[in-house]
Design a protein around this motif. Structure first.
Motif, PDB file in Angstrom:
ATOM      1  N   LYS A   8      40.981  47.514  33.809  1.00 44.59           N
ATOM      2  CA  LYS A   8      41.065  45.698  33.527  1.00 44.59           C
ATOM      3  C   LYS A   8      43.007  45.016  33.230  1.00 44.59           C
ATOM      4  O   LYS A   8      43.515  44.588  33.241  1.00 44.59           O
ATOM      5  N   GLU A  53      38.540  34.149  37.810  1.00 42.08           N
ATOM      6  CA  GLU A  53      39.544  33.588  37.091  1.00 42.08           C
ATOM      7  C   GLU A  53      40.687  32.777  37.882  1.00 42.08           C
ATOM      8  O   GLU A  53      41.753  31.877  37.561  1.00 42.08           O
ATOM      9  N   GLU A  57      33.517  36.617  29.551  1.00 43.36           N
ATOM     10  CA  GLU A  57      34.247  36.669  28.786  1.00 43.36           C
ATOM     11  C   GLU A  57      35.498  36.960  30.234  1.00 43.36           C
ATOM     12  O   GLU A  57      36.581  37.225  29.464  1.00 43.36           O
ATOM     13  N   ARG A  84      40.034  35.875  29.675  1.00 48.72           N
ATOM     14  CA  ARG A  84      40.734  36.355  29.440  1.00 48.72           C
ATOM     15  C   ARG A  84      42.130  36.333  30.537  1.00 48.72           C
ATOM     16  O   ARG A  84      43.464  36.439  30.145  1.00 48.72           O
TER      17      ARG A  84
END
Length: 498
Positions: A70, A150, A185, A189
């Motif tokens: 990550k 994202e 999730e 982020r």
């Protein structure tokens, strides 16, 4: 740098310990104690060598049960330079997988394009990359999904469809398996979003992305060439960006590419989100972003007369194309005429035979005409000598019929021979197509006037035969040597537009 670097354990350990970004994409580090895989430049404290396993691809890591880190996001590292500097079966297969062929046509379609059996392709990819075509395509879908999750506010079902997954369930399972997070999730982020999707872009259907590359990258000749030779209506330089239209498998798009010190900004507007992966792949290829500039420049520096050019402006790339057939047509239009005249000839064809597009952000008006549309052109209407009219007609007819195949999977040697057999195709035209359309990093233009002039000024041999002999020491990077030689001229192609 040689193929199979992941098998050189000592070298890989040194690269990981020094966090050397030059090796990102060449191999991946899988950590047996944590179950994650990283790029060599991962910023975390390197694991103990005995806990490192080195694998040749992200797909191989995922297939072995490792999850993407990550922190360093290995799935977003530049692609391996191998696939754009080789012409063998594995390299051609990887270029086609990047272009979305497996997602569109399956492994059988990949095999048909390459002229091999599915078993042969599977065996060779497994031997070299540790993963077969389905696993490699799946890893690519996962990367595209992460990008959409994202950077857009698309609903997850739309993300799954756009990334090429057959079902939302397959999308959810893959994202969890690869990133150890659910899609929701993963989106949560995104900095400043607090779990919500990114704000909608100003232009519907537009995505803003960052395209990584290996440093150094000199944008001057890369963007200068594309801007100076841009076809009006299809390409333009606007507000510090090179913009152009894209003909894609499911629709069309408009892209704006902006050079930055550590990445290329990419704004993509697509009529069909399923074309995202292909559009990114073609833009990376046009800008030569998966090149290994350190290997290229180190080789060219061994010639004392080239070394000062490399040291002055390292990291030059070969400006390529998003459409191989389009470039071949433009090469014929540009034979023995100025850059301005070639642009004018192409613009007339675009206006008359290109498909219109809407561009609310600029001055792009058309897609470049298809070979089928150009094959129907009456050559008598073309403002060029009869011999070049015949060359144009022969080329477009063969492209339209499929008799001549120009694409990312083209065999360089075979395609050169086929082009040389066409009327009006001499070594210069064939090699410029090989360099900028087919992507051959060793294509060379010893008869080019600019190359010969630069060679003479530098003290290199100026005659084609003698220059070719001297250039043997530059192999396999002679196409990059051409960029350094061209850059000695004051032509607009060598300067980033204002």
């Amino acid at each position: 740098m040689q193929n199979g670097m992941h098998t050189d354990r000592d070298r890989c350990v040194r690269a990981v310990r020094s966090k050397d970004a030059r090796f990102d994409g060449w191999f991946f580090t899988a950590v047996t104690t944590t179950g994650i895989y990283c790029r060599p430049s991962c910023p975390v404290v390197p694991p103990k060598p005995e806990n490192m396993t080195f694998l040749p691809s992200a797909a191989a890591c995922q297939q072995a049960g490792f999850r993407a880190c990550k922190r360093c996001r290995p799935d977003t590292s530049p692609g391996s330079p191998e696939w754009n500097q080789r012409a063998d079966l594995v390299a051609r297969a990887m270029r086609l997988i990047a272009d979305g062929v497996v997602d569109r046509d399956g492994v059988t379609g990949l095999a048909v394009r390459l002229g091999y059996s599915t078993r042969q392709i599977e065996r060779q990819l497994l031997a070299e990359l540790g993963a077969g075509p389905l696993a490699l395509a799946r890893a690519q879908r996962a990367q595209t999904a992460r990008l959409l999750i994202e950077t857009t506010g698309l609903p997850m079902a739309d993300v799954a469809f756009a990334a090429g997954f057959a079902s939302v369930r397959a999308f959810n399972d893959t994202v969890r398996e690869v990133f150890a997070l659910s899609p929701t999730e993963l989106r949560g982020r995104v900095p400043g979003r607090g779990g919500a999707g990114p704000a909608a872009p100003a232009t519907p259907g537009t995505l803003a992305l960052r395209l990584p590359f290996r440093a150094p990258l000199n944008p001057d000749n890369l963007f200068g060439h594309l801007a100076a030779t841009g076809v009006p209506g299809v390409e333009e330089w606007r507000d510090g960006s090179f913009r152009r239209t894209l003909r894609l498998p499911h629709g069309h798009g408009v892209v704006a590419l902006t050079p930055h010190p550590d990445h290329i900004g990419c704004r993509l507007t697509l009529t069909d989100p399923r074309d995202l992966t292909v559009a990114i792949s073609r833009c990376r290829r046009m800008l030569d972003l998966d090149a290994d500039p350190v290997a290229v420049d180190d080789q060219l520096r061994t010639d004392p007369l080239l070394a000062p050019l490399v040291d002055k402006a390292p990291g030059r790339r070969v400006p390529r194309t998003v459409d191989e057939a389009e470039f071949a047509v433009r090469a014929v239009l540009g034979q023995q005429v100025s850059t301005a005249a070639a642009r004018t000839h192409a613009a007339r064809l675009v206006t008359a035979y290109g498909d219109p597009v809407d561009d609310p952000e600029g001055g792009l008006t058309h897609l470049f005409p298809t070979p089928e549309a150009l094959a129907a052109v009456n050559p008598e209407t073309l403002p060029m000598p009869r011999t070049r009219q015949a060359t144009f007609t022969t080329l477009t007819t063969q492209l339209a019929s499929g008799e001549l195949h120009l694409d990312v999977d083209s065999d360089w040697t075979e395609t050169r021979a086929r082009l040389l057999a066409l009327p009006g195709f001499g070594p210069w035209t064939v090699d410029v197509i090989a360099m900028r359309a087919l992507g051959d990093p060793d294509a060379f233009l010893p008869t080019d006037l600019g190359v010969r002039r630069a060679a003479s000024e530098l003290g290199l041999p100026a005659t084609p035969a003698a220059l070719t002999a001297r250039a043997a020491a530059w192999r396999p990077w002679r196409a990059y040597a051409v960029q350094y030689l061209w850059a000695t001229d004051s032509h607009p192609i060598n300067f980033l537009p204002a």
